[in-house]
Design a protein around this motif. Structure first.
Motif, PDB file in Angstrom:
ATOM      1  N   PHE A  38       0.735  -1.139  -0.029  1.00  0.00           N
ATOM      2  CA  PHE A  38      -0.052   0.071   0.112  1.00  0.00           C
ATOM      3  C   PHE A  38       0.741   1.241  -0.006  1.00  0.00           C
ATOM      4  O   PHE A  38       0.667   2.143  -0.682  1.00  0.00           O
ATOM      5  N   GLY A  39       1.886   1.228   0.731  1.00  0.00           N
ATOM      6  CA  GLY A  39       2.917   2.414   0.972  1.00  0.00           C
ATOM      7  C   GLY A  39       3.539   2.562  -0.536  1.00  0.00           C
ATOM      8  O   GLY A  39       3.655   3.697  -1.035  1.00  0.00           O
ATOM      9  N   GLU A  40       3.743   1.678  -1.050  1.00  0.00           N
ATOM     10  CA  GLU A  40       4.497   1.705  -2.685  1.00  0.00           C
ATOM     11  C   GLU A  40       3.473   2.215  -3.402  1.00  0.00           C
ATOM     12  O   GLU A  40       3.700   3.079  -4.315  1.00  0.00           O
ATOM     13  N   GLY A  41       2.361   1.875  -3.277  1.00  0.00           N
ATOM     14  CA  GLY A  41       1.036   2.238  -4.181  1.00  0.00           C
ATOM     15  C   GLY A  41       0.764   3.660  -3.955  1.00  0.00           C
ATOM     16  O   GLY A  41       0.507   4.529  -4.838  1.00  0.00           O
ATOM     17  N   ARG A  42       0.964   4.113  -2.684  1.00  0.00           N
ATOM     18  CA  ARG A  42       0.601   5.560  -2.369  1.00  0.00           C
ATOM     19  C   ARG A  42       1.613   6.579  -3.059  1.00  0.00           C
ATOM     20  O   ARG A  42       1.393   7.682  -3.327  1.00  0.00           O
ATOM     21  N   GLY A  43       2.982   6.332  -3.239  1.00  0.00           N
ATOM     22  CA  GLY A  43       3.807   6.859  -3.912  1.00  0.00           C
ATOM     23  C   GLY A  43       3.542   7.332  -5.447  1.00  0.00           C
ATOM     24  O   GLY A  43       3.430   8.008  -5.733  1.00  0.00           O
ATOM     25  N   GLU A  44       2.864   6.193  -6.040  1.00  0.00           N
ATOM     26  CA  GLU A  44       2.244   6.329  -7.392  1.00  0.00           C
ATOM     27  C   GLU A  44       1.087   7.068  -7.469  1.00  0.00           C
ATOM     28  O   GLU A  44       0.754   7.817  -8.602  1.00  0.00           O
ATOM     29  N   GLU A  45       0.197   7.129  -6.394  1.00  0.00           N
ATOM     30  CA  GLU A  45      -0.804   7.815  -6.196  1.00  0.00           C
ATOM     31  C   GLU A  45      -1.029   9.127  -5.463  1.00  0.00           C
ATOM     32  O   GLU A  45      -1.750   9.595  -4.965  1.00  0.00           O
ATOM     33  N   ALA A  46       0.387   9.608  -5.574  1.00  0.00           N
ATOM     34  CA  ALA A  46       0.313  11.082  -4.570  1.00  0.00           C
ATOM     35  C   ALA A  46      -0.460  12.004  -5.107  1.00  0.00           C
ATOM     36  O   ALA A  46      -0.857  12.713  -4.217  1.00  0.00           O
ATOM     37  N   ASP A  47      -0.586  12.081  -6.314  1.00  0.00           N
ATOM     38  CA  ASP A  47      -1.329  13.111  -7.013  1.00  0.00           C
ATOM     39  C   ASP A  47      -2.913  12.879  -6.808  1.00  0.00           C
ATOM     40  O   ASP A  47      -3.677  13.584  -7.409  1.00  0.00           O
ATOM     41  N   GLU A  48      -3.260  11.735  -6.489  1.00  0.00           N
ATOM     42  CA  GLU A  48      -4.898  11.450  -6.411  1.00  0.00           C
ATOM     43  C   GLU A  48      -5.407  11.759  -5.191  1.00  0.00           C
ATOM     44  O   GLU A  48      -4.860  11.995  -4.226  1.00  0.00           O
ATOM     45  N   LEU A  49      -6.699  11.835  -5.206  1.00  0.00           N
ATOM     46  CA  LEU A  49      -7.603  12.379  -3.907  1.00  0.00           C
ATOM     47  C   LEU A  49      -8.486  11.444  -3.903  1.00  0.00           C
ATOM     48  O   LEU A  49      -9.335  10.852  -4.771  1.00  0.00           O
ATOM     49  N   ARG A  50      -8.844  11.272  -2.605  1.00  0.00           N
ATOM     50  CA  ARG A  50      -9.950  10.423  -2.240  1.00  0.00           C
ATOM     51  C   ARG A  50     -10.843  11.149  -1.357  1.00  0.00           C
ATOM     52  O   ARG A  50     -10.762  11.869  -0.556  1.00  0.00           O
ATOM     53  N   ALA A  51     -12.138  11.348  -1.833  1.00  0.00           N
ATOM     54  CA  ALA A  51     -13.194  12.114  -1.320  1.00  0.00           C
ATOM     55  C   ALA A  51     -14.477  11.553  -0.890  1.00  0.00           C
ATOM     56  O   ALA A  51     -14.806  10.737  -1.437  1.00  0.00           O
ATOM     57  N   GLU A  52     -15.024  11.755   0.265  1.00  0.00           N
ATOM     58  CA  GLU A  52     -16.454  11.453   0.479  1.00  0.00           C
ATOM     59  C   GLU A  52     -17.420  12.803   0.039  1.00  0.00           C
ATOM     60  O   GLU A  52     -17.144  13.732   0.276  1.00  0.00           O
ATOM     61  N   VAL A  53     -18.367  12.468  -0.913  1.00  0.00           N
ATOM     62  CA  VAL A  53     -19.144  13.260  -1.483  1.00  0.00           C
ATOM     63  C   VAL A  53     -20.895  12.906  -1.221  1.00  0.00           C
ATOM     64  O   VAL A  53     -21.169  11.845  -1.230  1.00  0.00           O
TER      65      VAL A  53
END
Length: 121
Positions: A38-53
């Motif tokens: 997961f930590g490795e994936g977070r590096g790849e996803e650093a510019d992604e946003l997770r939001a509750e709408v």
């Protein structure tokens, strides 16, 4: 333990406890591996946003209808809308018309495959 004649707990004589301890260690090692992945994936996803709408009932029904027709989940429809946001020079926000794509399910499948490869699955 007392019925078995033990005066003191001795782990090497506790077959069931040893099995449970081994299983616990395996689960812990698996959790550590998943956290590392997961930590490795977070590096790849650093510019992604997770939001509750939270949407109004009318907007929610519209998004669910579009998702159902496109074979997507509502969150995937919202993500595709967000990808296409255009901000005008005067600050107006709009989304030009587009046809929903299957990009997200394919991307999710690639992510799962990458995870399985990394973790020997």
């Amino acid at each position: 333990m007392t019925a078995a004649g033990w005066s003191v707990y001795e782990p090497e004589q506790d077959a069931q406890g040893s099995v449970w301890a081994g299983e616990r260690e395996e689960r812990f090692a698996g959790a550590l591996a998943a956290q590392a992945a997961f930590g490795e994936g977070r590096g790849e996803e650093a510019d992604e946003l997770r939001a509750e709408v939270w949407l109004s009932a009318a907007s929610s029904r519209l998004v669910q209808t579009v998702a159902g027709r496109a074979g997507l989940r509502p969150c995937e429809v919202l993500a595709q809308l967000a990808e296409r946001i255009v901000v005008g020079e005067d600050g107006t926000v709009s989304v030009p018309p587009f046809t929903s794509s299957w990009w997200f399910p394919r991307r999710a499948e690639r992510l799962v495959q990458r995870f399985l490869i990394r973790n020997g699955g």
